[in-house]
Design a protein around this motif. Structure first.
Motif, PDB file in Angstrom:
ATOM      1  N   THR A  14       0.857  -1.175   0.000  1.00 15.58           N
ATOM      2  CA  THR A  14       0.000   0.000   0.000  1.00 15.58           C
ATOM      3  C   THR A  14       0.895   1.227   0.000  1.00 15.58           C
ATOM      4  O   THR A  14       1.839   1.296   0.767  1.00 15.58           O
ATOM      5  CB  THR A  14      -0.895   0.018   1.262  1.00 15.58           C
ATOM      6  OG1 THR A  14      -1.734  -1.114   1.223  1.00 15.58           O
ATOM      7  CG2 THR A  14      -1.743   1.260   1.309  1.00 15.58           C
ATOM      8  N   THR A  15       0.574   2.175  -0.852  1.00 16.36           N
ATOM      9  CA  THR A  15       1.331   3.410  -0.907  1.00 16.36           C
ATOM     10  C   THR A  15       0.564   4.470  -0.136  1.00 16.36           C
ATOM     11  O   THR A  15      -0.589   4.754  -0.439  1.00 16.36           O
ATOM     12  CB  THR A  15       1.504   3.857  -2.371  1.00 16.36           C
ATOM     13  OG1 THR A  15       2.141   2.816  -3.087  1.00 16.36           O
ATOM     14  CG2 THR A  15       2.333   5.108  -2.460  1.00 16.36           C
ATOM     15  N   PHE A  16       1.180   5.028   0.886  1.00 18.50           N
ATOM     16  CA  PHE A  16       0.564   6.068   1.692  1.00 18.50           C
ATOM     17  C   PHE A  16       1.652   6.958   2.269  1.00 18.50           C
ATOM     18  O   PHE A  16       2.723   6.491   2.614  1.00 18.50           O
ATOM     19  CB  PHE A  16      -0.254   5.463   2.841  1.00 18.50           C
ATOM     20  CG  PHE A  16      -0.776   6.501   3.786  1.00 18.50           C
ATOM     21  CD1 PHE A  16      -0.136   6.769   4.989  1.00 18.50           C
ATOM     22  CD2 PHE A  16      -1.894   7.246   3.463  1.00 18.50           C
ATOM     23  CE1 PHE A  16      -0.608   7.749   5.853  1.00 18.50           C
ATOM     24  CE2 PHE A  16      -2.373   8.227   4.319  1.00 18.50           C
ATOM     25  CZ  PHE A  16      -1.737   8.477   5.518  1.00 18.50           C
ATOM     26  N   ASP A  17       1.332   8.232   2.392  1.00 15.35           N
ATOM     27  CA  ASP A  17       2.251   9.159   3.040  1.00 15.35           C
ATOM     28  C   ASP A  17       1.427  10.253   3.705  1.00 15.35           C
ATOM     29  O   ASP A  17       0.325  10.586   3.244  1.00 15.35           O
ATOM     30  CB  ASP A  17       3.208   9.773   2.015  1.00 15.35           C
ATOM     31  CG  ASP A  17       4.423  10.414   2.663  1.00 15.35           C
ATOM     32  OD1 ASP A  17       4.815   9.984   3.765  1.00 15.35           O
ATOM     33  OD2 ASP A  17       4.981  11.345   2.070  1.00 15.35           O
ATOM     34  N   ALA A  18       1.933  10.776   4.787  1.00 16.33           N
ATOM     35  CA  ALA A  18       1.308  11.906   5.473  1.00 16.33           C
ATOM     36  C   ALA A  18       2.409  12.840   5.936  1.00 16.33           C
ATOM     37  O   ALA A  18       3.332  12.426   6.624  1.00 16.33           O
ATOM     38  CB  ALA A  18       0.486  11.424   6.665  1.00 16.33           C
ATOM     39  N   VAL A  19       2.310  14.074   5.519  1.00 13.66           N
ATOM     40  CA  VAL A  19       3.291  15.091   5.883  1.00 13.66           C
ATOM     41  C   VAL A  19       2.534  16.231   6.555  1.00 13.66           C
ATOM     42  O   VAL A  19       1.540  16.727   6.025  1.00 13.66           O
ATOM     43  CB  VAL A  19       4.039  15.623   4.632  1.00 13.66           C
ATOM     44  CG1 VAL A  19       4.996  16.735   5.014  1.00 13.66           C
ATOM     45  CG2 VAL A  19       4.757  14.490   3.926  1.00 13.66           C
ATOM     46  N   THR A  20       3.011  16.643   7.721  1.00 13.56           N
ATOM     47  CA  THR A  20       2.366  17.729   8.459  1.00 13.56           C
ATOM     48  C   THR A  20       3.270  18.951   8.463  1.00 13.56           C
ATOM     49  O   THR A  20       4.457  18.844   8.752  1.00 13.56           O
ATOM     50  CB  THR A  20       2.064  17.303   9.905  1.00 13.56           C
ATOM     51  OG1 THR A  20       1.199  16.158   9.872  1.00 13.56           O
ATOM     52  CG2 THR A  20       1.390  18.416  10.685  1.00 13.56           C
ATOM     53  N   ASP A  21       2.680  20.082   8.111  1.00 16.05           N
ATOM     54  CA  ASP A  21       3.388  21.366   8.123  1.00 16.05           C
ATOM     55  C   ASP A  21       2.634  22.343   9.007  1.00 16.05           C
ATOM     56  O   ASP A  21       1.394  22.347   9.028  1.00 16.05           O
ATOM     57  CB  ASP A  21       3.460  21.968   6.712  1.00 16.05           C
ATOM     58  CG  ASP A  21       4.314  21.151   5.770  1.00 16.05           C
ATOM     59  OD1 ASP A  21       5.430  20.780   6.160  1.00 16.05           O
ATOM     60  OD2 ASP A  21       3.853  20.884   4.649  1.00 16.05           O
ATOM     61  N   GLU A  22       3.369  23.176   9.722  1.00 17.85           N
ATOM     62  CA  GLU A  22       2.748  24.261  10.476  1.00 17.85           C
ATOM     63  C   GLU A  22       2.748  25.484   9.577  1.00 17.85           C
ATOM     64  O   GLU A  22       3.802  26.019   9.231  1.00 17.85           O
ATOM     65  CB  GLU A  22       3.511  24.529  11.772  1.00 17.85           C
ATOM     66  CG  GLU A  22       2.808  25.540  12.647  1.00 17.85           C
ATOM     67  CD  GLU A  22       3.433  25.669  14.028  1.00 17.85           C
ATOM     68  OE1 GLU A  22       2.674  25.913  14.971  1.00 17.85           O
ATOM     69  OE2 GLU A  22       4.665  25.539  14.149  1.00 17.85           O
TER      70      GLU A  22
END
Length: 126
Positions: A14-22
């Motif tokens: 499964t391809t998944f990514d999560a990137v969090t920016d302020e």
């Protein structure tokens, strides 16, 4: 940044990514991409739990690059909504395309979220 580990023999990748920016103090943007399903749900949950907590006051979840959203993925979004409510944080979904819109509509959950076309629109509506 959260990514799915490499699959073991016989597992479906499964391809998944999560990137969090302020974006500014108290305003966070979680950019999710790929498939949110049973294989990636815990990684999505980790990103959500890290962002939807004080001192955040606004959390935007950008799902424009999500290519598939299963019931497990909907569970992640409901968890985000519930956490936001507990912490008095405004939560909104951004860039909801067919892979996320369809399950939200079919389940009737779409009306339980603030939904914007773009991050700019969401920020302008605060």
């Amino acid at each position: 940044m959260t990514s799915i580990p490499e699959p073991r023999d016989g597992m479906i990748k499964t391809t998944f990514d999560a990137v969090t920016d302020e974006l500014e103090p108290g305003v966070l943007l979680i950019r999710m991409s790929g498939e949110i399903d049973i294989a990636s749900t815990e990684f999505a949950a980790e990103a959500i739990r890290a962002a939807v907590a004080p001192p955040a006051r606004l959390v935007l979840i950008d799902v424009s690059a999500v290519t598939f959203c299963s019931s497990a993925g909907l569970g992640n979004l409901v968890e985000a909504r519930n956490l936001a409510g507990r912490h008095n944080i405004t939560l909104a979904l951004v860039g909801v395309g067919r892979p996320v819109d369809r399950p939200l509509t079919v389940t009737g959950l779409g009306g339980q979220f603030r939904i914007y076309g773009t991050v700019t629109e969401a920020l302008a509506d605060r």
